[in-house]
Enzyme design. Structure first.
Site, short mmCIF file in Angstrom:
data_model
loop_
_atom_site.label_atom_id
_atom_site.label_comp_id
_atom_site.label_asym_id
_atom_site.label_seq_id
_atom_site.Cartn_x
_atom_site.Cartn_y
_atom_site.Cartn_z
N LYS A 53 -31.57 -1.48 -21.35
CA LYS A 53 -32.42 -2.57 -20.40
C LYS A 53 -31.76 -3.01 -19.43
CE LYS A 53 -34.48 -3.82 -24.76
NZ LYS A 53 -34.62 -4.71 -26.00
N GLN A 97 -31.87 -9.91 -28.39
CA GLN A 97 -31.92 -8.76 -28.90
C GLN A 97 -31.94 -8.94 -30.37
OE1 GLN A 97 -32.42 -5.70 -27.25
NE2 GLN A 97 -32.64 -4.99 -29.63
N ASP A 120 -40.23 -11.23 -24.13
CA ASP A 120 -40.59 -10.51 -25.27
C ASP A 120 -41.85 -10.75 -25.96
OD1 ASP A 120 -38.84 -8.26 -26.28
OD2 ASP A 120 -37.46 -9.60 -27.31
#
Ligand code: NAP
Length: 313
Positions: A53, A97, A120
């Site tokens: 990422k 995460q 997200d």
């Protein structure tokens, strides 16, 4: 008949080029979108994902920073970090995460992320925006599935779509996106009766189950589009033979690494489907590309600037 194999790497590369162009024009306007990634503890798989990422952000010109609190971090400490990121203007996207260390209340932490920075797309407010068709941030993998369909010229409106899996991160949002795009959507799960029969109704079949090669040719209507979201590591020899007997390329990987990556769709489905996404190289590459697109979208939505909407968001 052999299905058209949809190249997810190619589609993701196109999206990254579009995102990079948007970032360039934002930079020319005086600001650079920024992404903060929070990686708590030392989960090896998470470390690999986060590295990807951060690298992708650099490639498209998004400012990124990584926060790595230790395995022993408390819920309160993570909430304080999220609060700080929420308040920093140069940060447009916050990605926490998962999984978080066991002692952390993950739901509480995710709920604390400012919905405007929730790249997200997991915050209930963004889930609500999606279901009421308001502008918001959509979960990356489901958004990637839609990009695959659109950019592969697969018709959606009026089509029968069947989604196998109802998780909050894949199945439900993908079903909602298909519904918003005017498909007739059926969502299946572990209690669905006659799963093969229901799946055979699909013009578009989405598999998001987490079971290696579960979708076999008898689940698939001839010429249907099959999107395989699953990512499963196969280490067992007999399981490998059930899926890849006679496939020399896979055999070589399996022997060298002791495992191979497989989706939820059995490779034989390619003999029945009209189009299919491979694993690896199908949905997977879209997830990070859509994270980049979401960061740019968050930057635009937050600033409510006059920069035109991207076709990828
Ligand atoms: P999940 O939370 O475990 O959900 C799995 C879903 O599949 C559940 O709704 C479950 O039904 C259903 N299911 C399980 N066994 C079934 C069966 N025998 N028949 C019918 N339905 C069944 O998984 P997830 O997080 O959505 O992930 C699904 C897969 O996608 C995994 O392989 C994951 O690794 C992969 N994934 C890939 C990406 C990517 O970037 N490519 C991103 C995210 C996830 P119930 O609800 O009834 O239990």
């Amino acid at each position: 008949m052999t299905a058209r194999v949809i190249d997810g790497n190619k589609i993701a590369a196109h999206i990254r080029v579009e995102v990079a162009a948007e970032v360039n024009s934002m930079v020319a306007d005086g600001f650079r979108p920024g992404l903060a990634v929070v990686l708590a503890g030392r989960n090896p798989a998470s470390e690999v994902y986060v590295r990807g990422k951060v690298k992708s952000s650099e490639e498209v010109g998004i400012y990124s920073e990584k926060h790595t609190p230790p395995e022993t971090v408390s819920t309160a400490e993570l909430l304080a970090l999220v609060d700080e990121l929420n308040h920093r203007d140069e940060i447009d996207g916050i990605l926490v995460q998962l999984p978080l260390p066991r002692q952390v209340d993950a739901k509480k932490v995710l709920l604390a992320v400012d919905p405007a920075k929730d790249v997200d797309g997991f915050h209930p407010m963004n889930v609500g925006f999606l279901s009421t068709q308001r502008p918001g941030l959509v979960a990356c993998t489901p958004a990637g599935v839609m990009e695959i369909l659109k950019r592969s010229d697969i018709p959606i409106a009026g089509q029968e779509a069947v989604v196998v899996g109802r998780s909050d991160i894949v199945g439900k949002p993908v079903a909602m996106l298909l519904l918003n795009a005017n498909a007739t959507v059926t969502v299946c799960h572990s209690k669905t009766r006659d799963l093969p029969g229901v799946c055979r109704r699909a013009d578009i079949l989405i598999a998001a189950i987490g079971r290696a090669g579960m979708i076999t040719p008898d689940f698939v209507k001839p010429n249907a589009t099959v999107i395989d979201v699953g990512m499963n590591k196969v280490t067992d020899r007999s399981e490998f033979d059930r899926l890849f007997a006679g496939n020399q390329k896979r055999e070589a990987t399996f022997l060298a690494k002791g495992s191979t990556l497989v989706g939820d769709v059995h490779p034989d489905v390619a003999e029945v489907a009209g189009a299919i996404t491979p694993v690896p190289g199908g949905v997977g590459p879209l997830t990070i590309a859509m994270l980049m697109a979401n960061t740019v979208k968050a930057a635009k939505l937050r600033r409510a600037s006059a920069v035109p909407e991207t076709s990828s968001t």
